[in-house]
Design a protein around this motif. Structure first.
Motif, PDB file in Angstrom:
ATOM      1  N   HIS A 129     144.302  25.063  27.303  1.00 22.47           N
ATOM      2  CA  HIS A 129     145.639  24.925  26.724  1.00 22.47           C
ATOM      3  C   HIS A 129     146.542  26.099  27.087  1.00 22.47           C
ATOM      4  O   HIS A 129     147.472  26.429  26.366  1.00 22.47           O
ATOM      5  CB  HIS A 129     145.542  24.767  25.210  1.00 22.47           C
ATOM      6  N   GLU A 131     145.755  29.298  27.295  1.00 23.41           N
ATOM      7  CA  GLU A 131     145.381  30.612  26.767  1.00 23.41           C
ATOM      8  C   GLU A 131     144.726  31.459  27.848  1.00 23.41           C
ATOM      9  O   GLU A 131     143.982  30.949  28.679  1.00 23.41           O
ATOM     10  CB  GLU A 131     144.456  30.486  25.557  1.00 23.41           C
ATOM     11  N   PHE A 413     146.646  33.924  23.404  1.00 25.94           N
ATOM     12  CA  PHE A 413     146.821  32.504  23.125  1.00 25.94           C
ATOM     13  C   PHE A 413     148.291  32.120  23.220  1.00 25.94           C
ATOM     14  O   PHE A 413     149.171  32.843  22.734  1.00 25.94           O
ATOM     15  CB  PHE A 413     146.307  32.169  21.725  1.00 25.94           C
ATOM     16  N   ALA A 417     147.934  26.554  22.603  1.00 22.61           N
ATOM     17  CA  ALA A 417     146.511  26.828  22.381  1.00 22.61           C
ATOM     18  C   ALA A 417     146.244  27.100  20.910  1.00 22.61           C
ATOM     19  O   ALA A 417     145.233  26.664  20.348  1.00 22.61           O
ATOM     20  CB  ALA A 417     146.069  28.010  23.230  1.00 22.61           C
ATOM     21  N   GLU A 420     146.255  23.801  18.997  1.00 20.82           N
ATOM     22  CA  GLU A 420     145.091  22.975  19.302  1.00 20.82           C
ATOM     23  C   GLU A 420     143.825  23.471  18.585  1.00 20.82           C
ATOM     24  O   GLU A 420     142.902  22.691  18.355  1.00 20.82           O
ATOM     25  CB  GLU A 420     144.843  22.951  20.811  1.00 20.82           C
ATOM     26  N   ASN A 421     143.801  24.728  18.226  1.00 26.56           N
ATOM     27  CA  ASN A 421     142.579  25.319  17.662  1.00 26.56           C
ATOM     28  C   ASN A 421     142.692  25.750  16.207  1.00 26.56           C
ATOM     29  O   ASN A 421     141.699  26.147  15.598  1.00 26.56           O
ATOM     30  CB  ASN A 421     142.169  26.538  18.506  1.00 26.56           C
ATOM     31  N   LYS A 422     143.897  25.675  15.626  1.00 27.07           N
ATOM     32  CA  LYS A 422     144.130  26.243  14.306  1.00 27.07           C
ATOM     33  C   LYS A 422     143.278  25.587  13.214  1.00 27.07           C
ATOM     34  O   LYS A 422     142.749  26.272  12.329  1.00 27.07           O
ATOM     35  CB  LYS A 422     145.609  26.152  13.946  1.00 27.07           C
ATOM     36  N   ASN A 423     143.159  24.290  13.238  1.00 28.56           N
ATOM     37  CA  ASN A 423     142.396  23.611  12.178  1.00 28.56           C
ATOM     38  C   ASN A 423     140.943  24.069  12.158  1.00 28.56           C
ATOM     39  O   ASN A 423     140.370  24.304  11.081  1.00 28.56           O
ATOM     40  CB  ASN A 423     142.452  22.094  12.373  1.00 28.56           C
ATOM     41  N   ALA A 424     140.347  24.201  13.332  1.00 30.36           N
ATOM     42  CA  ALA A 424     138.952  24.627  13.402  1.00 30.36           C
ATOM     43  C   ALA A 424     138.785  26.039  12.834  1.00 30.36           C
ATOM     44  O   ALA A 424     137.800  26.329  12.138  1.00 30.36           O
ATOM     45  CB  ALA A 424     138.462  24.576  14.845  1.00 30.36           C
ATOM     46  N   VAL A 425     139.736  26.930  13.124  1.00 25.69           N
ATOM     47  CA  VAL A 425     139.653  28.291  12.592  1.00 25.69           C
ATOM     48  C   VAL A 425     139.716  28.278  11.070  1.00 25.69           C
ATOM     49  O   VAL A 425     138.950  28.975  10.390  1.00 25.69           O
ATOM     50  CB  VAL A 425     140.776  29.177  13.171  1.00 25.69           C
TER      51      VAL A 425
END
Length: 449
Positions: A129, A131, A413, A417, A420-425
């Protein structure tokens, strides 16, 4: 020397100079190998730790004053100043015999070439993404190298420690080494320091020298990394200061293990074992062989080579206390025993050394065939001779350029990026009960989770 062969009884074979013990099986061999690995632990180490703790405390609190007291007590001279001038190093080089100069320069060239290939590369990676991720290497600013004195002088140790330091790009390399009772360092050691560009040399040794490098004193700069071998006091001091500075390893007494078959020459095996034992009474030399005749004839050959040996008493004590011969049925068993011991130096004096080396997992350095004796590696083979001892080759390797470097991770990032990754964090942070970790993500986005 303790000799282990596959027999059904234990025999004490009298010898003119060496006591040779015969044990019954491979299990006994493993027991003897463990005794060798643990030879510096226990009461000896406990007593040394108390001495080291006191020395480090005094050096930390009193600086040069403490160094002068310890130098007078242990080395036998009163030091007005510790630093050796660059003029004296240059003088030592100029007065070095031409053949020795050429030998030092050849060793420097070979070691530098090999270590230049070790310089780690920076990594840059672009993620899916956009990053940007990476790792960047930088040298430490100051490195301290310890060069032993005492029983022998070691210009080779100067080369093996100073060269990877300057190849790494270290700005300042500082050397410490114990002087003789006149306050003098070996001229060949100084010559080696000159050609490797060491910035400062100080004539101090022991645990007090390690403390000076770790804490800094009025005359000796504090460093970032300390490397180099030494006696039990030096090793324990390095262990104690680790965390305040980086270190290379906790090198114990030196050791060699030789695996030999019917192709090995008796005189080669004996001389290579003595080349190790002459270092120190605690050094260990071990033969594991499939050749019964070699095992039986080795003690007498060692005795023959010890006639008029200039380091006779050291060799006798080392071989008698920490030497070992093991007779195995096949090379596979030899290799397994070697891996159990994880030797600092492993010589393969067998018909197919490269093939056998492929089955070896634990060794600091492997020397293959009759033309690669361990002494080649000590001086100019190319790879570093500062190696893991006392079984630590199971998880450690040789000193190298990376010892004098550190790496920094780089994370950049993009907004895409991040999204795309915030929910997992957030989910991961919540699973650990770390509220503010999750909040630091939420606060960057107006959407609810």
């Amino acid at each position: 020397m303790k000799q282990i062969i596959n027999k059904n009884e234990v025999q004490e074979t009298p010898s003119k100079k060496l006591t040779i013990k015969t044990a019954i099986n491979i299990d006994q061999a493993k027991l003897e190998l463990k005794k060798i690995t643990d030879r510096t632990s226990g009461t000896i180490q406990d007593q040394a730790i108390k001495v080291v703790d006191e020395i480090l405390k005094n050096v930390s609190e009193r600086g040069d004053e403490a160094l002068k007291e310890y130098t007078s007590r242990f080395d036998g001279f009163l030091a007005e100043k510790f630093q050796i001038s660059s003029d004296l190093m240059l003088k030592a080089w100029k007065e070095t015999p031409k053949e020795l100069q050429d030998s030092l320069l050849l060793a420097k060239q070979r070691i530098e070439k090999f270590h230049s290939l070790q310089v780690p590369k920076n990594i840059t990676y672009t993620g899916p993404h956009g990053e940007s991720l990476g790792r960047r290497w930088n040298p430490v600013k100051k490195a301290g190298i310890y060069v032993p004195g005492g029983r022998a002088a070691y210009p080779s140790t100067v080369l093996m420690n100073a060269i990877p330091s300057y190849v790494a790009g270290v700005n300042q390399t500082i050397m410490v080494s114990p002087a003789n009772s006149k306050g003098e360092l070996n001229p060949t050691v100084l010559a080696a320091a000159h050609i490797t560009g060491i910035n400062k040399v100080f004539c101090i040794g022991g645990a007090q020298a390690i403390g000076a490098l770790a804490f800094g004193t009025e005359s000796i700069p504090k460093v970032d990394v300390i490397t180099g071998p030494g006696n039990i006091y030096v090793t324990l001091a390095k262990k104690k200061v680790y965390g305040k500075v980086g270190i290379d390893s906790l090198a114990g007494p030196s050791e060699i293990l030789i695996i030999a078959d019917k192709s090995a020459k008796l005189e080669h095996v004996a001389s290579d074992m003595l080349a190790q034992s002459e270092h120190d009474p605690l050094a260990s030399a071990i033969l594991i062989t499939t050749n019964k005749k070699l095992a039986e004839r080795l003690p007498a050959e060692i005795e023959r080579q010890l006639i008029n040996h200039p380091r006779l008493k050291i060799c006798q004590e080392s071989i008698s206390n920490w030497g070992l011969i093991v007779l195995c049925n096949d090379l596979e068993t030899c290799a397994k025993l070697s891996d159990t011991f994880a030797p600092e130096h492993l010589e393969l004096l067998v018909e197919e050394p490269k093939k056998l080396s492929e089955s070896i997992q634990n060794a600091g350095a492997i020397f293959m065939g009759p033309w690669s004796p361990e002494a080649i590696g000590d001086y100019l083979g190319g790879p570093n001779h500062t190696l893991p001892t006392s079984g630590t080759a199971r998880f450690a390797g040789a000193l190298g350029v990376e010892t004098f470097m550190k790496n920094t991770s780089l994370i950049d990032f993009s907004e895409e990026a991040f999204n795309e990754n915030k929910n997992a964090v957030v989910h991961l942070a919540n699973s650990e009960g770390l509220h503010s970790h999750a909040e630091s993500i939420r606060i960057r986005d107006s959407k609810s989770y």
